[in-house]
Design an enzyme around this catalytic site. Structure first.
Site, short mmCIF file in Angstrom:
data_model
loop_
_atom_site.label_atom_id
_atom_site.label_comp_id
_atom_site.label_asym_id
_atom_site.label_seq_id
_atom_site.Cartn_x
_atom_site.Cartn_y
_atom_site.Cartn_z
N ASP A 14 -27.36 69.99 57.85
CA ASP A 14 -28.91 70.63 57.83
C ASP A 14 -29.16 71.98 57.70
O ASP A 14 -29.83 72.38 56.88
CB ASP A 14 -29.82 69.47 58.67
CG ASP A 14 -31.27 69.26 57.72
OD1 ASP A 14 -31.51 69.31 56.66
OD2 ASP A 14 -32.24 68.88 58.82
N HIS A 205 -36.53 63.74 63.90
CA HIS A 205 -35.98 64.90 63.14
C HIS A 205 -37.01 65.85 62.59
O HIS A 205 -37.80 65.59 61.48
CB HIS A 205 -35.11 64.34 62.08
CG HIS A 205 -34.23 65.32 61.18
ND1 HIS A 205 -33.02 65.51 61.06
CD2 HIS A 205 -35.08 66.23 60.42
CE1 HIS A 205 -32.79 66.42 60.15
NE2 HIS A 205 -33.74 66.93 59.99
N CYS A 238 -34.87 72.89 53.45
CA CYS A 238 -34.63 71.71 52.55
C CYS A 238 -34.70 72.41 50.99
O CYS A 238 -35.81 72.71 50.74
CB CYS A 238 -35.74 70.54 52.62
SG CYS A 238 -35.32 69.29 51.48
#
Ligand SMILES: [Zn+2]
Length: 284
Positions: A14, A205, A238
């Protein structure tokens, strides 16, 4: 150890997936090898996703073949489809993760299908994984906010969590992808999920875009959740969520947990070193 809280280290996956500058395989392996000395139970090491989608993690198989595995650590990977799952098996991945989102628009942009279809697509993976005894973790993105739809209905999150668990996920990680979630909203989401699942099946998260992550973690802790995803150095945004900053920093979460009397079994000095290594990686 009743007071143990797990931090699931996310930085190699991530944390790096959105980095434009390609981080070499050796640099990734170095980071993961250093992380392996910190005491993590689990490190999300890479993603067996299409090279076109996430070029940064195109070297997943090579990374897995080069890391020095610590026998006390599980090395996990994201597997978006059956092909990715098979590649992960070939790379001797200890555990895999599948993902969907709680927002239809985000799901379409991220996976090219609606939420229901995204869940159905994972059934062959969870079935095969169950036969092979490979644990599968489920991620839900955008549990409070979506970059396209704004507020997300917590009831939808609860339903998806229930569905992922039914499909065979041992744990559902609730992702605040934009980092906009407030403690009140997080509480609503957690309460919805607790209608169907016990707290030991849930994880938090949080992205720290607006410095809400630690407050949201506190809400989770108050509701019995004891697993949190984090990235050393606060790495990671992201690609489908413009402006979203990184995962909450592992060292910050660790400090919070210790201050509250929890145990994490992590080596603080080594964590600090990893945070420096991680941040250096993304500096041009
Ligand atoms: Zn994330």
């Amino acid at each position: 150890m009743r007071n143990l809280v797990n931090i699931f280290e996310m930085s190699p996956r991530d944390g790096l997936q959105n980095e434009k500058k390609f981080i070499s395989t050796d640099e990734k392996v170095f980071l993961i090898d250093q992380l392996s000395q910190c005491g993590f139970n689990k490190i999300e090491t890479s993603s067996f996703v299409s090279h076109k989608w996430v070029p940064q993690l195109a070297d997943a198989a090579e990374v897995f073949s080069k890391i020095n595995r610590n026998k006390n650590t599980k090395y996990t990977a994201l597997t978006p489809n059956e092909r990715g799952f098979n590649d992960a098996l070939n790379a001797n991945v200890d555990e895999v993760a599948i993902f969907t989102a709680a927002s239809e628009t985000f799901c379409k942009k991220n996976t090219n299908c609606d939420i229901e279809t995204s869940l159905k697509r994972f059934i062959p993976i969870t079935e095969k994984a169950s036969k092979l005894n490979i644990p599968v973790r489920g991620y839900i993105s955008c549990v409070t906010h979506c970059p396209y739809e704004n507020f997300v209905n917590p009831k939808i999150v609860g339903q998806i969590a229930k569905d992922l668990f039914k499909m065979g996920c041992y744990e559902i990680s609730l992702g605040d992808t934009t980092g906009k979630g407030t403690p009140d909203q997080t509480l609503e989401v957690v309460k919805e999920c607790l209608k169907y699942l016990s707290a030991d099946k849930l994880a938090g998260h949080f992205h720290d875009t607006y410095q809400n992550a630690l407050d949201n973690i506190n809400v989770c802790l108050e509701n019995g959740i004891k697993t949190f995803d984090a990235s050393v150095g606060g790495l990671g945004g992201c690609p489908y969520s413009p402006g979203a900053k990184g995962n909450v920093a592992t060292e910050k979460v660790n400090k919070l947990l210790l201050s509250k009397g929890y145990e994490t079994n992590l080596d603080r000095d080594r964590l600090k070193e990893c945070s420096v290594i991680a941040q250096k990686l993304i500096l041009n």
